[in-house]
Design a protein around this motif. Structure first.
Motif, PDB file in Angstrom:
ATOM      1  N   SER A 186      -3.539  -6.080  -1.285  1.00 36.53           N
ATOM      2  CA  SER A 186      -3.281  -4.176  -1.015  1.00 36.53           C
ATOM      3  C   SER A 186      -4.496  -3.409  -1.944  1.00 36.53           C
ATOM      4  CB  SER A 186      -1.762  -3.817  -1.335  1.00 36.53           C
ATOM      5  OG  SER A 186      -1.578  -4.672  -2.619  1.00 36.53           O
TER       6      SER A 186
ATOM      7  N   CYS B 206       0.599  -1.400   0.273  1.00 39.41           N
ATOM      8  CA  CYS B 206       0.131   0.368   0.067  1.00 39.41           C
ATOM      9  C   CYS B 206       0.819   0.969   0.209  1.00 39.41           C
ATOM     10  CB  CYS B 206      -0.436  -0.025   0.871  1.00 39.41           C
ATOM     11  SG  CYS B 206      -2.125  -1.532   1.247  1.00 39.41           S
TER      12      CYS B 206
ATOM     13  N   LEU C 230      -7.650   2.607  -1.932  1.00 35.61           N
ATOM     14  CA  LEU C 230      -6.244   2.804  -2.832  1.00 35.61           C
ATOM     15  C   LEU C 230      -6.306   2.451  -3.607  1.00 35.61           C
ATOM     16  CD1 LEU C 230      -2.867   2.755  -2.455  1.00 35.61           C
ATOM     17  CD2 LEU C 230      -3.235   0.369  -2.691  1.00 35.61           C
TER      18      LEU C 230
END
Length: 1630
Positions: free
Chosen positions: A593, A561, A600
Motif C-alpha cells: 500500500s 489504503c 497515497l
C-alpha cells in the motif's frame, strides 16, 4: 360399571381378601399392565362401597368398619410394597416389557402404576401418607454431586428416574394442597430441574407439576406461587444474561411463562367478578418487570423458532390484556422497579394507534418466520410504518421503545435465507430516521453489535445485476452513505467514542477480507473531523497487525489504503504524538500500500506538513535524565531526536548480543524519507529551488553516516550500534528507489551520493566480520544482515570503476578463499562458521548471476571451481564421483556451546537452529544453480546428472516450501538430461515439486515465485520437445489448469512461459533450425494453446468489483500479470506473430482451428442448454473470436475444407454475440474466396425443420451482399439467386424470419433492382418476369408497418442495429472490434471485453495490415448497444400429451348405489362391513380452519386407517369444498369435535389414557421423521396453516417431529405434512 362389577364379585366371593391377594403380585416380579389396572379398578371400587356394621343386607354389599380398616392398611401397603418398588424398577429398566417395544411398555406400566398410586392415596384420604410418599419421591429431583443430567431415566440406588418421579408426584399433588411447606419445596425443586435437566423433561415438569400444582390452589395460593415463579425466572435470566447459556435460559423461561400465561394474564376485572374484594389484584403483573420484557425481546430474536413463537404469543397476550383493562400502563402512581427504563407502555386515549402498531409488529415478526424473500418483501413497508410511528410519537414520553424496532432488524440479520438477511441490511442502511440525533444514539450500540456481526458476511457484497465491472456493489455504496449519515447525526460528543468502538470491533473478532475492505472504504469517506486519539490509532494498529494479517494480499493492500485515508482525515492531531503516528505507519507495507512516490505517499506527506506543529509533544528522557516536552514539535525535530535515541547504545564489551529488532529501523527509515519528501514538496509549492534536498537529507543522516564511517576503524564501537546502523542503512536503500518524478530521482541520487562516502568502510567492515569473526550461534542472523547490506551496496555502486575493480579483484576473492577453506574443514565447533561461509558463497553467486563480475575476474574463476567442492572424488568404497557435499546439514551444537545468552534465552536460539540449517541447504543449491550456468557447457555424465537430480528431490523434502526456488532452478537444468533414461526419477521429481506448489496455494508470498520456478523446470524447452508420454511434467498441465479455475493467475504463468519458449521475442544467436525445433514442440501441446484461447474469468461476476477495485487501489505497488484476461491476450499476441509462409506456423494454425471447431461442436451437441453469459456461451464466443482473428493467415484450400463446418455452426441455436461472429466470418470468407458462393445458396435448401429460425444467420449474410458482390464473377446471376432465396423466406410463418428476410430483400433489391426493372421494361433477356411487383409489394408492406404497433418498432430497430447499419465487415476488421467492440455491443458481460491497451502493453504483439490492432474509423465504437436481439431459439420439442394418465380409484368396493343401506351405521361399523381395519392413530386437526385442507386430510386418514379425525366443528363436513376433496371418506371415518379452547384439556386427557402426543413442528429438539419410531398409541397434533401449533400447546407435546427438507421454501402444506406422517406411521407397522 366398575361399581356393579365389584358388587357382583363381592357377592359371589365370600372372601374378598383372597381376591385382593390374588390381584397383587410378588415384589420381585414384573406384572402385566392389565394386572395393575385390574388391581386399580378393584381398590377404586371397594373404596367407594358404603360402610356399615353388617354386610348381609341382601343385594347391597357394604363394608364393616373393621374390614375397612384392614382394607385401608392393605391399600397403604400397596403403596410401599407394590407401587414405589415397581416404579423404581421401571426407572432402572429392570424386567421386560412383555413383548412390547421398551419405550411403549415402560410408558404404559408407568401410567398404570401412577393411576394405582392415585387411587390408593384418594382411598386413604390421609395427608400424612401422601406427604410421606411425596418426601420419598422428592429426592429424585435433586442431582447428586458429580452426576450429570444425562444419566436418565434411572438416577441411582433407591431414587426414581426423573420422568417417573414427575408422573408419580403429579398424582400426589392434589392431596398436598394444604401442606404449604411441602408444596413450596416441590415447586423449588421443579424450578431447579427446569434449569438443569434436558429439554425433553422441561416441558413435562412444567405441565405435569407446576400446572397441576396451581390447579390445586385457591386464588390466594395461586398468586403467591405465581409471584415466586416469576421472581425466580426473572432473576435467573438476569444473572445469566451475559453468559453463553443465555439462549437456553431464555428458551426455558419462555416455556414456563407460556405455560402459566392463562394465570399471569387474567384480566383484573375478571378477578373482580370471581373473587372477593379483599382478594382482587393479588396476582403478579409481569408487565411491571423490566426483566420480563428482556426475556420477551431475547425470545423474539432467539435462534429457536419455537422460542420466537412463544415470545410473540406472550407479547400478544400483554397487548390484549392492556387493551381489555383500558387503563394507563404503567400508571402514574406506580413507578417501575428501581426506576428502571420502561420498555412497554399503554395509554387508553391512544388505544387505536397502539393496537395498530403492535398488530403491524406481530405481522412483521410472523412473516419473517417464512424465510422467503418474496413473502417478506411485501411487509417491509410495515417496518416503515413502525419506524414512522415511533419517530412521530412526540406527545410526552415515547410510547414505543426503539429496542422493539431493533429486534425486527436483528431477526432479519439472523435469517437462514441470505436474501432476507441482505434485505434487512439494505433496509437499515436506508433508514432515514437515523438522521435524528436521538434515534442515531439509541441505535449506536445496535450498530456496533448485531449490525457489525451481520456485516462480516462476505456474500452481502456481491454485485447486483446490471452493474458494470469497476462499479461498487450496491451494498457498498449504501454502506458508505449510511456511515456518513449515521456519524453526522450523532451528537458531537458521542462521535469519537462510537467510532473508537467501531474500529476496536474490527480488531476484536475474525473478519473476512471483503467486509473489511468495504467497511474501510466507508470509513474513508467520513467527513474530515478530529475524532480519533491515541486509542483510535492503537485500534487501527490492531486491525492491521491482527485482523488483516491472513487476508489475501490484494484485498489487504486495498483495505490498507482506505484505512490510511481514514486515519488521515479522522485523527485529532492535538491528541496524538508523532510517536503514535509513525507507530501506525510502520504497519503499512511498502509492497502492498504505502510505497514511496505513490499518490497515497504524497497525500501522507501533505497531511504531515499541514499538521506540523500541532501534534501533542512527546515526553522524552534527555541524556542527563530529565524529561523534556518540546512545544510545536516538527517532523524533522522528531526524527533527529529519534535518530539520537536510535544510535544511543551504552558501551559494552559483550560482542555476543543478538541482532536488534528491525522494527525500529523500519520506522525511522520511513520517517526519514517522509521528512525529506515533505520538505521537498513544501519547497516546490513555495516556488523555491529543490537543491536543498541533499542538504536536508545530509543533516538527518549525518549521525548515521558518522557511525558508518567508523565501522572499520573503531574496534570499540558497540556491536549493537553497528547492527542498528546497518539495519537503518539497509531499509533506507530498499525504500529509496522511486524514480517516478524528478523530485524522487533527486532524493535517490542524494542518498546514493551520501552513502558513497562510507561505502568503503562498510565493505571493509563486513568482509572482515564475515572472514572469521562470526563464531557464535547468534551471529548467523547477523551474517544475514551483513550480506544483505553488502549486496545492496555492491549492486548500487558497481558502475563506479574504482569500486567495482576493488570489489571483484580484492574484496570478494579474499572472502571466497576463506569461505572455501572453511567449508572444506568441517568440525562440530565450526558449524556457525560453515553456515556463515555458505551464506556468503550463495550471496556471491547471486551477485555474480546479475553480471556484476567480469568473466575473467578472479572472483568468477574461483566460482567456476565450485565443482571440485560438490563433485569431489570419494574414498574407494564409495562411487568414483560421490556427491558428498550435496544436502549437507549443520550439526546442532550442544547446549554448552551456546554461550552468547543466558540459560533462559538458549531455548529460542536452539529452536531457531532448524531455520539456519535449512538456509544452509538452500545456499548450497543457490551455488549449484549458478555453477550450472557458468560451468563447462554440455550435459553432465549420466551418473552425475541422475545423482544430482536425486539429491535435488531429497532437498525438496528437507527444505521449507519457501526456500525451494534454487532447487527448482537447478532441477530445470537436470531434467532434460535424464528425461529419456531415468523416466521414473523424472516423474518423481515433477510430482514432488507439484505437491509442494499445491501446498503453498494459500501463501501468496511464496506461492507465485515457486510456481514460476516449477513451470520453468517442468516445462523446460527441452522437455516440451518430447511427447506427452516421454515428458514427465506435461501430465501435470491438466492439474495446473484445474488449479487455475480456483486461483486466478496460475494459468498466466504457464501460457506466458510456453509462448516465450516456442516463439521468443528475441531469438538472439539461435539458428533457424533450433528455433524451428523449439516451435515444433507447440504442435505436441496444442491443448495448452486451445485452453488459453477459451480461458476466461475465474471469479463470478458478482465478485468482479472487489478485484477490479483492489487493482485500482494498489496499482502503484503491484507488478504482476495475474489478470484473468492475460492468457487470451498472451495467446492472441503469440498467434499474431505467426507467419503463413512458415510451414510449421501454418500447420499449427490449421490444427488449432480444427481443435477450436471441435470444442464449439461439442458444446452445440451437448443436451445442456446454454444461456446468455453462461460458461458455454463465453467459451463459444471466445472460440469464434479466435477463429475470426486467424482467418487472414489461413490457406485458401484449408478454408474451403472447414467452410462446411462454419456453415453447419450457423444452423445451431446460438447466442447473439456468437451469431454475429459466425456471420462476420462467413462474409469475410465469401469476400476473400467468392468461389464458395454456391455453398451459401445450398444452405437455404436444407430441410426447413432443421433451419427453423436459424436461417436468420444466412439471411444476415445476404444483408451484407453489397460487400460480397464486387468479388463475384456472374454478378447478375448471383443477385437473382439471392432474390429468389430471400423471397421464399419473406412468407415464413415466423415473424423474426420474415423480418430478416425483408431487411435482406431491401438491401439486395437496392443493389440491382433499378437496373433489373430497366432491363425488364426494355424487354431484355434478364428481366424479372413480374417479380419486381412482388418485391415492391413486400417492401411496401414492410415500410407500412408503422401503423402496426410492435411490428413497426421491430422493423425500425433491426434496421438501426449496429450489425446491419454502422458495421462494415471489411473496414472494421481489427483486434479492437473482435475482442472489445463486438462484445460490448452484443450484451456480453464487461469482464469479456478486452481493451486494446492490454495488447499494446505486450511487446510481443505484432500488428499487420491484414490484422490491425485498432479500428481505423471510430464509428462503431461510438454507438450504443441496440435492444434488438436475434430470435433464433428453436421451438421446444413437444411433450407427449398422454404419456402418463393419472388413474383415479373408486373408494373401496362399493358404488354409490350400494352404499345406501350402509349409511345408517356408524363409521366404524360401515368400515367393518367392508373388512377395513383401524389403527390406534388419532389425528387432531382442530387448529386447521380451511375446508380444503380438512377434506384432503379426511381422505388421507380414511385411506390409511386412522382411528378418528378430530375437527374444531363438524359443520365442515357439509362444506362443498370439504366434500370436493374428501370424496365421501367422511362416511367411513369417525369424526370428533373438539373446540380449540378445549384442546389443552383434551390432550391432557389423552395423555392420561397413554397416548403419545406428537406435534409436527420445527424446533431445536425436533426429531427427523426418517429416524422417529411412532408408538402404537399416537395422537398426531397438526398446527394452523399460518401460525402452526400455538405456543401454549407446545409444552403439552411429548415429541416434535419435522420433515427433512432440501429446498429453499421452509414449510409444506399442512395436509401434505400430515399425509407424510400418517404414511410413516403405517410403515412402522403400528
Amino acid at each position: 360399571m366398575s361399581s356393579i362389577l365389584i358388587n357382583a364379585l363381592l357377592s359371589s366371593c365370600h372372601d374378598p381378601d383372597t381376591l385382593f391377594n390374588t390381584l397383587r403380585w410378588p415384589t420381585d416380579s414384573w406384572p402385566d399392565t392389565e394386572r395393575v389396572e385390574a388391581l386399580t379398578t378393584f381398590i377404586d371400587g371397594i373404596g367407594k362401597l358404603p360402610q356399615s356394621d353388617t354386610s348381609d343386607d341382601g343385594d347391597k354389599v357394604a363394608f364393616s368398619i373393621a374390614k375397612r380398616d384392614i382394607f385401608l392398611r392393605k391399600v397403604e401397603s400397596i403403596i410401599w410394597t407394590q407401587c414405589l418398588p415397581l416404579l423404581l424398577k421401571v426407572s432402572n429398566g429392570d424386567g421386560a416389557c412383555k413383548g412390547k417395544r421398551v419405550p411403549d411398555g415402560r410408558a404404559e406400566i408407568t401410567i398404570a402404576v401412577c393411576r394405582l398410586l392415585s387411587v390408593c392415596i384418594n382411598t386413604l384420604c390421609d395427608t400424612a401418607v401422601s406427604g410421606r410418599v411425596a418426601r420419598a419421591v422428592l429426592p429424585s429431583f435433586q442431582l447428586p454431586d458429580g452426576e450429570t443430567e444425562e444419566e436418565l431415566p434411572g438416577q441411582g440406588e433407591g431414587r426414581l428416574g426423573i420422568d417417573v418421579a414427575i408422573e408419580a408426584l403429579s398424582v400426589i399433588l392434589p392431596a398436598l394442597s394444604s401442606n404449604e411447606e411441602l408444596t413450596t419445596s416441590i415447586l423449588s425443586s421443579a424450578l431447579s430441574c427446569i434449569k438443569t435437566l434436558p429439554d425433553a423433561l422441561v416441558s413435562k415438569i412444567t405441565v405435569r407439576l407446576i400446572f397441576t400444582l396451581l390447579n390445586c390452589y385457591s386464588e390466594d395460593g395461586i398468586a403467591s406461587k405465581l409471584r415466586f415463579i416469576l421472581e425466580d425466572l426473572c432473576s435467573w435470566h438476569k444473572s445469566d444474561s451475559s453468559n453463553t447459556d443465555s439462549p437456553v435460559v431464555t428458551e426455558r423461561a419462555l416455556l414456563c411463562l407460556t405455560t402459566l400465561s392463562d394465570y399471569l394474564f387474567s384480566p383484573a376485572k375478571l378477578q373482580q367478578h370471581t373473587l372477593p374484594q379483599s382478594l382482587s389484584y393479588t396476582r403478579p403483573d409481569p408487565r411491571r418487570s423490566l426483566q420480563f420484557w428482556r426475556i420477551l425481546q431475547d425470545g423474539l430474536t432467539h435462534k429457536d423458532n419455537v422460542s420466537r413463537k412463544r415470545a410473540l404469543y406472550l407479547l400478544k397476550r400483554c397487548v390484549a390484556l392492556s387493551e381489555d383493562e383500558a387503563v394507563e400502563f404503567p400508571s402514574s402512581s406506580v413507578s417501575s422497579e428501581d426506576n428502571e427504563e420502561i420498555i412497554f407502555r399503554w395509554a387508553p386515549d391512544r388505544c387505536k394507534l397502539l393496537r395498530e402498531f403492535w398488530e403491524d409488529y406481530a405481522l412483521v415478526m410472523e412473516t419473517l418466520e417464512e424465510n422467503q424473500i418474496h413473502v417478506v418483501r411485501p411487509v417491509l413497508n410495515r417496518i416503515h410504518t413502525l419506524i414512522q410511528t415511533a419517530a412521530n410519537d412526540s406527545q410526552g414520553v415515547s410510547l414505543f421503545h426503539p429496542s422493539w424496532l431493533l429486534g425486527v432488524y436483528q431477526r432479519m440479520f439472523h435469517s437462514e435465507n441470505k436474501s432476507v438477511m441482505r434485505e434487512g441490511v439494505d433496509h437499515l442502511l436506508e433508514l432515514q430516521v437515523l438522521r435524528r440525533p436521538a434515534f442515531s444514539l439509541a441505535f449506536s450500540q445496535f450498530i456496533l453489535g448485531p449490525f457489525m456481526d451481520v456485516m462480516s458476511e462476505s456474500s452481502l457484497f456481491h454485485r447486483t445485476a446490471g452493474q458494470s465491472v469497476g462499479e461498487c456493489p450496491e451494498l457498498g455504496v449504501k454502506l458508505q452513505v449510511f456511515m456518513v449519515t449515521f456519524f453526522s447525526s450523532l451528537p458531537q460528543e458521542n462521535r469519537g467514542p462510537v467510532l473508537l468502538q467501531l474500529v476496536q470491533r474490527l480488531g476484536s473478532q475474525h473478519w473476512c477480507a471483503v467486509p473489511i475492505l468495504f467497511l474501510s472504504r466507508a470509513l474513508s469517506h467520513l467527513p474530515p473531523c478530529p475524532l480519533l486519539g491515541p486509542d483510535g490509532l492503537q485500534a487501527l494498529r490492531e486491525v492491521l497487525r491482527c485482523t488483516m494479517i491472513t487476508h489475501q494480499v490484494l484485498l489487504r493492500g486495498a483495505a490498507q489504503c482506505f484505512l490510511l485515508n481514514s486515519a488521515l482525515s479522522l485523527t485529532d492531531v492535538t491528541l496524538v504524538t508523532l510517536d503514535d503516528v509513525f507507530s501506525l505507519l510502520v504497519h503499512f507495507r511498502a509492497d502492498e500500500s504505502l510505497r514511496r512516490g505513490t499518490p497515497l505517499w504524497n497525500q501522507l506527506c501533505d497531511w504531515l506538513a499541514d499538521s506540523e506543529g500541532s501534534f501533542r509533544p512527546c515526553v522524552r528522557e534527555s541524556a542527563d535524565g530529565t524529561s523534556t516536552s518540546p512545544e510545536g514539535e516538527t517532523v524533522r525535530g522528531y526524527i533527529q531526536q529519534q535518530m539520537e535515541l536510535f544510535l544511543r547504545v551504552p558501551a559494552s564489551t559483550d560482542q555476543t548480543d543478538s541482532v536488534p529488532d528491525p522494527g525500529e529501523a523500519e520506522l525511522l527509515a520511513k520517517a526519514i524519507l517522509l521528512c525529506v519528501d515533505i520538505e521537498g514538496r513544501t519547497q516546490r509549492s513555495g516556488g523555491e529551488q529543490t537543491t536543498g534536498v541533499s542538504g536536508g537529507m545530509d543533516s538527518l543522516l549525518r549521525p548515521l553516516l558518522d557511525t558508518l564511517s567508523r565501522l572499520h576503524t573503531n574496534v570499540y564501537l558497540p556491536l549493537r550500534k553497528t547492527d542498528k546502523s546497518l539495519q537503518l542503512l539497509l531499509r533506507l536503500l530498499q525504500l529509496t528507489p522511486a524514480r517516478h518524478t524528478p523530485a524522487a530521482v533527486l532524493v535517490t541520487v542524494s542518498m546514493e551520493t551520501m552513502v558513497l562516502g562510507v561505502v568503503e568502510p562498510i565493505q571493509e567492515f563486513i568482509l572482515r566480520r564475515l572472514s572469521g569473526e562470526l563464531q557464535e550461534l547468534c551471529d548467523v542472523e547477523r551474517a544475514e544482515l551483513y550480506l544483505s547490506v553488502l549486496k545492496e551496496v555492491v549492486l548500487m555502486y558497481s558502475v563506479l570503476e574504482w569500486n567495482h575493480s576493488k570489489v571483484q579483484e580484492a574484496y570478494f576473492p579474499r572472502l571466497l578463499r576463506y569461505v572455501l577453506r572453511t567449508l572444506e574443514i568441517p568440525s562440530v565447533a565450526g558449524q556457525v562458521s560453515r553456515a556463515v561461509a555458505m551464506a556468503s558463497l550463495a550471496m556471491t553467486c547471486e551477485v555474480a548471476a546479475l553480471g556484476v563480475f567480469n568473466l575473467q575476474s578472479e572472483t568468477t574463476i574461483l566460482l567456476v571451481h565450485l565443482s571440485s567442492y560438490f563433485y569431489s572424488p570419494a574414498p574407494p568404497p564409495a562411487p568414483p564421483l560421490s556427491l558428498v557435499n550435496f544436502n549437507q546439514t549443520l550439526l546442532k551444537p550442544p547446549t554448552a556451546f551456546v554461550i552468547c545468552h543466558s540459560v533462559s534465552e538458549q531455548g529460542p536460539l536452539l529452536k531457531d537452529w532448524g531455520r539456519m540449517a535449512a538456509h544452509f541447504i538452500r545456499d548450497q543449491w543457490t551455488c549449484l544453480g549458478y555453477w550450472r550456468r557458468i560451468g563447462p557447457p554440455g550435459p553432465l555424465e549420466l551418473p552425475r546428472a541422475s545423482g544430482s537430480l536425486q539429491a535435488a528431490i531429497e532437498a525438496l523434502s528437507l527444505l521449507p516450501s519457501g526456500l525451494v526456488l534454487p532447487v527448482l532452478d537447478f532441477m530445470a537444468s537436470m531434467l532434460p538430461q535424464v528425461a529419456l533414461s531415468e523416466e521414473a526419477l523424472c516423474v518423481e521429481a515433477v510430482t514432488v515439486s507439484w505437491k509442494l506448489v499445491l501446498g503453498l496455494s494459500s501463501n501468496p508470498h511464496d506461492f507465485w515465485p515457486t510456481l514460476q520456478g516449477f513451470v520453468t523446470m517442468a516445462f523446460h524447452h527441452s522437455l516440451l520437445e518430447l511427447t506427452k508420454e516421454q515428458a514427465p511434467g506435461l501430465t501435470i498441465a491438466v492439474e495446473l489448469m484445474d488449479l487455475s479455475q480456483a486461483k486466478t493467475g496460475v494459468f498466466n504463468v504457464l501460457i506466458q512461459h510456453c509462448c516465450h519458449t516456442w516463439l521468443p521475442s528475441d531469438p538472439g544467436s539461435e539458428g533457424q533450425s533450433q528455433s524451428d525445433a523449439m516451435f515444433s514442440s507447440a504442435l505436441l501441446h496444442l491443448d495448452i494453446l486451445a485452453e488459453a484461447c477459451v480461458y476466461g474469468p475465474v471469479f463470478r461476476r458478482d465478485q468482479r468489483w472487489v478485484w477490479s477495485r483492489c487493482e485500482r487501489e494498489t496499482e502503484n505497488v503491484r507488478d504482476d500479470n495475474r489478470d484473468d484476461q492475460f492468457p487470451r491476450v498472451c495467446v492472441v499476441a503469440f498467434l499474431s506473430r505467426l507467419q503463413p509462409s512458415n510451414q510449421l506456423h501454418e500447420r499449427l494454425m490449421e490444427e488449432l482451428v480444427l481443435c477450436l471447431l471441435k470444442k464449439d461442436e461439442a458444446i452445440s451437441k451437448s443436451k445442456q442448454r446454454y444461456y446468455s453469459n453462461s460458461l458455454q456461451h463465453r467459451v463459444k464466443n471466445r472460440v469464434w473470436q479466435t477463429l475470426l482473428m486467424l482467418l487472414p493467415k489461413l490457406r485458401g484450400e484449408f478454408v474451403g475444407t472447414v467452410l462446411g463446418r462454419v456453415f453447419e455452426a450457423g444452423f445451431v441455436s446460438n447466442q447473439a454475440s456468437v451469431k454475429y461472429l459466425i456471420e462476420w466470418k462467413m462474409v469475410l470468407i465469401l469476400v476473400q474466396y467468392p468461389e464458395h458462393i454456391d455453398r451459401l445458396w445450398a444452405c437455404f435448401s436444407v430441410d426447413q425443420e432443421k433451419t427453423k429460425t436459424s436461417v436468420c444467420t444466412f439471411l444476415s449474410v445476404l444483408v451484407h451482399l453489397n460487400i460480397i458482390m464486387p468479388q463475384l464473377k456472374e454478378k447478375a446471376v448471383q443477385w437473382r439467386k439471392a432474390l429468389d432465396v430471400i423471397l421464399q423466406w419473406c412468407f415464413s410463418h415466423n415473424f423474426s424470419v420474415r423480418l430478416y428476410a425483408l431487411l435482406a430483400l431491401k438491401r439486395v433489391w437496392g443493389l440491382e433492382g433499378a437496373r433489373a426493372e430497366a432491363e425488364e421494361g426494355a424487354g431484355g433477356a434478364d428481366g424479372l418476369g413480374g417479380l419486381a411487383t412482388v418485391v415492391k409489394a413486400c417492401l411496401h408492406q414492410a415500410e407500412a408497418m408503422q401503423s402496426t404497433g410492435n411490428a413497426s418498432k421491430n422493423w425500425s430497430r433491426i434496421q438501426d442495429h449496429f450489425f446491419f447499419g454502422v458495421f462494415h465487415p471489411v473496414r472494421d476488421y481489427s483486434v479492437e472490434t473482435i475482442f472489445y467492440t463486438f462484445p460490448s455491443l452484443s450484451e456480453v458481460f464487461e469482464d469479456e471485453w478486452i481493451p486494446p491497451w492490454k495488447f499494446e502493453k505486450l511487446v510481443d504483439f505484432s500488428q499487420s495490415a491484414s490484422l490491425p490492432l485498432r479500428n481505423p474509423v471510430p464509428d462503431l465504437s461510438q454507438i450504443q448497444p441496440g435492444d434488438w436481439i436475434q430470435q433464433d431459439k428453436g421451438d421446444q420439442d413437444g411433450v407427449e400429451r398422454w404419456a402418463e394418465v393419472q388413474k383415479k380409484m373408486t373408494p373401496w368396493r362399493l358404488g354409490i348405489q350400494e352404499q345406501e343401506p350402509e349409511l345408517g351405521l356408524v363409521p366404524q361399523q360401515r368400515a367393518a362391513r367392508l373388512g377395513k381395519l383401524h389403527s390406534a392413530l388419532l389425528v387432531v386437526a382442530s387448529l386447521i380452519d380451511k375446508p380444503t385442507n380438512l377434506g384432503g386430510l379426511c381422505r388421507t386418514c380414511e385411506i390409511f386407517g386412522a382411528s378418528a379425525l378430530v375437527l374444531d366443528s363438524l359443520r365442515h363436513v357439509s362444506d362443498k369444498h370439504f366434500q370436493a376433496l374428501s370424496v365421501s371418506s367422511e362416511l367411513w371415518l369417525p369424526l370428533l369435535e373438539v373446540k380449540p379452547v378445549e384442546l389443552a384439556d383434551f390432550l391432557q386427557l389423552k395423555k392420561r389414557e397413554g397416548y403419545c402426543i406428537v406435534g409436527v413442528e420445527q424446533t431445536a429438539n425436533s426429531q427427523s421423521l426418517k429416524d422417529y419410531k411412532f408408538p402404537v398409541k399416537t395422537l398426531l397434533l397438526l398446527g394452523n396453516e399460518r401460525e402452526g401449533i400455538p405456543a401454549n400447546l407446545l409444552q403439552l407435546l411429548d415429541v416434535c417431529v419435522e420433515i427433512p427438507q432440501q429446498g429453499v421454501i421452509r414449510s409444506l402444506n399442512v395436509h401434505v405434512s400430515a399425509a407424510l406422517l400418517v404414511w410413516e406411521y403405517t410403515q412402522n407397522g403400528c
